[in-house]
Scaffold this motif. Sequence first.
Motif, PDB file in Angstrom:
ATOM      1  N   UNK A  68       0.853  -1.189   0.000  1.00 28.87           N
ATOM      2  CA  UNK A  68       0.000   0.000   0.000  1.00 28.87           C
ATOM      3  C   UNK A  68       0.887   1.238   0.000  1.00 28.87           C
ATOM      4  N   UNK A  69       0.372   2.331  -0.566  1.00 28.65           N
ATOM      5  CA  UNK A  69       1.060   3.611  -0.430  1.00 28.65           C
ATOM      6  C   UNK A  69       0.929   4.054   1.022  1.00 28.65           C
ATOM      7  N   UNK A  70       2.018   4.520   1.586  1.00 30.71           N
ATOM      8  CA  UNK A  70       2.030   4.920   2.984  1.00 30.71           C
ATOM      9  C   UNK A  70       0.885   5.887   3.305  1.00 30.71           C
ATOM     10  N   UNK A  71       0.078   5.528   4.297  1.00 27.75           N
ATOM     11  CA  UNK A  71      -1.008   6.387   4.745  1.00 27.75           C
ATOM     12  C   UNK A  71      -2.295   6.245   3.955  1.00 27.75           C
ATOM     13  N   UNK A  72      -2.345   5.339   2.982  1.00 26.24           N
ATOM     14  CA  UNK A  72      -3.552   5.165   2.180  1.00 26.24           C
ATOM     15  C   UNK A  72      -4.052   3.724   2.311  1.00 26.24           C
ATOM     16  N   UNK A  73      -5.379   3.526   2.220  1.00 23.39           N
ATOM     17  CA  UNK A  73      -5.922   2.162   2.387  1.00 23.39           C
ATOM     18  C   UNK A  73      -5.867   1.319   1.121  1.00 23.39           C
TER      19      UNK A  73
END
Length: 228
Positions: A68-73
Amino acid sequence: MLAEAVAAREVTVPAGPPLTITLPGNGDRASWDAYVNSRPASTGYHDWAWREVIDRTFGHPAFYLMARVEGRPDVTGILPLVEIRSRLFGRTMTSLPFVNYGGIVADSDAVADALLAFARDLAVRRGCRHVELRHMARRFEELPCRQHKVTMRLPLAPGLWDRLDRKVRNQIRKAMKSDLTVERGGADLLSEFYLVFARNMRDLGTPVYTRRLFEEVLRSFPDRTRLV
């Protein structure tokens, strides 16, 4: 045993936001399958349920990687891995064993590279000799690639009979003249199916999968599995 504990790792992707790669648990199953179902590059073997089939049949540890992209679900990539422990061949990791396909499904080459790097590090920590990725097409040109097996596909379309080799057509006609029949079903045909399957695998000199494997596949995919 399914996933053993391995810490999440943050990966910095060149010219992109950092990724977080984790080993998802059952709570991530819906997100995993939703991603698989939305990506043309995935196969039925990427479904989460195969993790349970292999675990219940063989007991091999599974390490499913999710990016996942950091901070995204939103999920941006996956890699299912199964560790095989063999007295003869040592420890290895495969995506996926016992089936034809597996490998990385990712939204970009950068995500695929990050998953590959995580898998390589995990294999080293686990004492595995190598990681084998079973892709449908060449994915990493820099990696060694074995090409001793092929997959042959024949699209189902009008005019199929005329496109078959003459020898194949003659074999089909012979079967029809011999009054051979075809049955389709589910678990009710497993005993008869496995008898024929095991005999043919023996005659080919190939190790025979346990009947439990087919039982678990039928159990996990009741609406998608047919015995013929």
